[in-house]
Design a protein around this motif. Structure first.
Motif, mmCIF file in Angstrom:
data_model
loop_
_atom_site.group_PDB
_atom_site.id
_atom_site.type_symbol
_atom_site.label_atom_id
_atom_site.label_comp_id
_atom_site.label_asym_id
_atom_site.label_seq_id
_atom_site.Cartn_x
_atom_site.Cartn_y
_atom_site.Cartn_z
ATOM 1 N N GLY A 4 0.986 -0.806 -0.211
ATOM 2 C CA GLY A 4 -0.043 0.323 -0.016
ATOM 3 C C GLY A 4 0.427 1.467 -0.338
ATOM 4 N N SER A 5 0.292 2.232 0.511
ATOM 5 C CA SER A 5 1.503 3.626 0.863
ATOM 6 C C SER A 5 2.126 3.376 1.911
ATOM 7 C CB SER A 5 -0.058 4.781 0.818
ATOM 8 O OG SER A 5 -0.404 4.986 1.751
ATOM 9 N N MET A 6 2.046 2.377 3.068
ATOM 10 C CA MET A 6 2.862 2.856 3.755
ATOM 11 C C MET A 6 4.320 1.723 3.491
ATOM 12 S SD MET A 6 0.359 2.692 6.943
ATOM 13 C CE MET A 6 1.655 3.033 8.144
ATOM 14 N N LEU A 7 5.068 1.600 4.469
ATOM 15 C CA LEU A 7 6.564 1.502 4.017
ATOM 16 C C LEU A 7 6.357 0.218 5.373
ATOM 17 C CD1 LEU A 7 9.513 3.371 3.768
ATOM 18 C CD2 LEU A 7 8.665 1.555 1.894
ATOM 19 N N THR A 8 6.876 -0.893 4.996
ATOM 20 C CA THR A 8 6.922 -1.863 6.220
ATOM 21 C C THR A 8 8.042 -2.704 6.698
ATOM 22 O OG1 THR A 8 5.050 -3.315 5.544
ATOM 23 C CG2 THR A 8 6.281 -4.319 6.434
ATOM 24 N N HIS A 9 8.565 -2.466 8.243
ATOM 25 C CA HIS A 9 9.617 -2.927 7.925
ATOM 26 C C HIS A 9 10.110 -3.762 8.974
ATOM 27 C CE1 HIS A 9 12.155 0.475 6.742
ATOM 28 N NE2 HIS A 9 11.881 1.210 7.176
ATOM 29 N N PHE A 10 11.147 -4.404 8.755
ATOM 30 C CA PHE A 10 11.446 -5.297 9.992
ATOM 31 C C PHE A 10 12.543 -5.369 10.905
ATOM 32 C CE2 PHE A 10 9.902 -7.770 5.546
ATOM 33 C CZ PHE A 10 8.604 -8.192 6.411
ATOM 34 N N ASP A 11 12.516 -5.058 12.177
ATOM 35 C CA ASP A 11 13.381 -4.615 13.021
ATOM 36 C C ASP A 11 13.384 -5.954 13.996
ATOM 37 O OD1 ASP A 11 14.328 -2.729 12.109
ATOM 38 O OD2 ASP A 11 12.872 -0.971 13.564
ATOM 39 N N LYS A 12 15.213 -6.411 14.197
ATOM 40 C CA LYS A 12 15.375 -7.880 15.168
ATOM 41 C C LYS A 12 15.388 -7.289 16.422
ATOM 42 C CE LYS A 12 15.967 -9.923 11.387
ATOM 43 N NZ LYS A 12 16.595 -10.960 9.503
ATOM 44 N N ALA A 13 15.459 -8.018 17.648
ATOM 45 C CA ALA A 13 16.091 -8.645 19.105
ATOM 46 C C ALA A 13 16.538 -9.185 19.726
ATOM 47 C CB ALA A 13 14.539 -8.265 20.095
ATOM 48 N N PRO A 14 17.008 -9.308 20.423
ATOM 49 C CA PRO A 14 17.985 -10.330 21.277
ATOM 50 C C PRO A 14 17.313 -11.891 21.992
ATOM 51 C CG PRO A 14 18.019 -8.379 22.786
ATOM 52 C CD PRO A 14 16.992 -7.878 21.365
ATOM 53 N N ALA A 15 17.818 -12.798 21.523
ATOM 54 C CA ALA A 15 16.329 -13.935 22.435
ATOM 55 C C ALA A 15 16.519 -13.442 23.514
ATOM 56 C CB ALA A 15 17.863 -15.259 22.070
ATOM 57 N N PRO A 16 14.464 -13.736 23.949
ATOM 58 C CA PRO A 16 13.808 -13.730 24.333
ATOM 59 C C PRO A 16 14.654 -14.985 25.557
ATOM 60 C CG PRO A 16 12.745 -14.826 23.313
ATOM 61 C CD PRO A 16 13.605 -14.223 22.867
ATOM 62 N N LYS A 17 13.831 -14.542 27.192
ATOM 63 C CA LYS A 17 14.131 -15.983 28.262
ATOM 64 C C LYS A 17 12.546 -15.639 27.972
ATOM 65 C CE LYS A 17 17.547 -13.744 30.474
ATOM 66 N NZ LYS A 17 18.108 -13.748 31.990
ATOM 67 N N PHE A 18 11.864 -17.855 28.326
ATOM 68 C CA PHE A 18 11.081 -18.248 28.524
ATOM 69 C C PHE A 18 10.897 -19.283 28.914
ATOM 70 C CE2 PHE A 18 13.187 -20.099 24.763
ATOM 71 C CZ PHE A 18 13.216 -21.652 24.805
ATOM 72 N N THR A 19 10.054 -19.536 29.518
ATOM 73 C CA THR A 19 9.393 -20.861 30.028
ATOM 74 C C THR A 19 8.301 -21.951 29.826
ATOM 75 O OG1 THR A 19 7.067 -19.650 31.783
ATOM 76 C CG2 THR A 19 9.714 -19.446 32.536
ATOM 77 N N GLU A 20 8.260 -23.271 30.311
ATOM 78 C CA GLU A 20 7.748 -23.617 29.917
ATOM 79 C C GLU A 20 6.066 -24.265 30.849
ATOM 80 O OE1 GLU A 20 7.358 -28.481 26.910
ATOM 81 O OE2 GLU A 20 8.860 -27.510 28.111
ATOM 82 N N THR A 21 5.407 -24.023 30.212
ATOM 83 C CA THR A 21 4.161 -24.234 30.807
ATOM 84 C C THR A 21 3.489 -25.508 30.947
ATOM 85 O OG1 THR A 21 2.016 -24.370 28.652
ATOM 86 C CG2 THR A 21 3.209 -22.079 29.780
ATOM 87 N N ASP A 22 2.558 -26.231 31.227
ATOM 88 C CA ASP A 22 2.145 -27.594 31.496
ATOM 89 C C ASP A 22 1.369 -27.938 30.475
ATOM 90 O OD1 ASP A 22 3.066 -27.306 34.319
ATOM 91 O OD2 ASP A 22 0.621 -26.797 35.344
ATOM 92 N N GLU A 23 1.305 -27.218 29.480
ATOM 93 C CA GLU A 23 0.613 -27.350 28.945
ATOM 94 C C GLU A 23 1.719 -27.539 27.688
ATOM 95 O OE1 GLU A 23 -1.935 -25.586 30.770
ATOM 96 O OE2 GLU A 23 -0.636 -24.595 29.945
#
Length: 171
Positions: A4-23
């Motif tokens: 469309g008329s807007m630009l799209t960008h992709f910006d990156k970040a460092p690896a996140p910390k995560f936890t695992e749920t019971d599911e």
């Protein structure tokens, strides 16, 4: 990329910390973006320096657009919408968007088993896909020169990628 008329960008970040749920889901919180001057490459190989000013990226409208957006494995070739979300989404960001200095953090949940396996194997850096309007504007912000200014920043998806841009700060 341009849609469309807007630009799209992709910006990156460092690896996140995560936890695992019971599911078996992965939950976490990560820095996903920041204010400042970002370097982008033009189609002809030259570079431009884009300012992501706090008045734009920390505005209520921009921050609200980070809530409940799809997570994807890599960046899709098109923006995520109601027509393709079922094929592309591997989870979602949450509602807890916070500003920490010039950084933006958000909580997320990954629900797709293949994506979870890839993240456990080390593919877990993050990259935002977003729309914006880009204004030619030269100036200096926080000691850094810029040639353009991003306005009307709205987020579309948060991609899990193998390798983000270098650096410990969100990019």
């Amino acid at each position: 990329c341009v849609w469309g008329s807007m630009l799209t960008h992709f910006d990156k970040a460092p690896a996140p910390k995560f936890t695992e749920t019971d599911e078996g889901y992965l939950r976490g919180r990560a820095i996903v973006s920041r204010v400042g001057v970002f370097r982008y490459r033009n189609a002809d190989g030259t570079e431009r320096l884009e300012l992501r000013h706090p008045s734009e990226v920390l505005s209520k409208e921009s921050l609200d657009s980070l809530r409940q957006i799809p997570l994807t494995m890599g960046h899709p070739s098109e923006l995520v919408d109601s027509e393709n979300v079922k094929e592309l989404a591997i989870g979602y960001t949450g509602d807890d968007v916070q500003v920490d200095g010039g950084n933006i953090t958000v909580n997320f949940t990954v629900t797709n088993a293949d994506a979870i396996a890839a993240m456990k194997a080390g593919t877990r850096e993050l990259s935002l896909g977003y729309r914006l309007d880009l204004l030619p504007e030269a100036g200096t912000y926080d000691g850094q020169d810029y040639t353009h200014r991003q306005i009307n920043v709205t987020y579309n998806h948060l991609a899990v990628v193998a390798k983000a841009r270098a650096g410990a700060e969100a990019r």
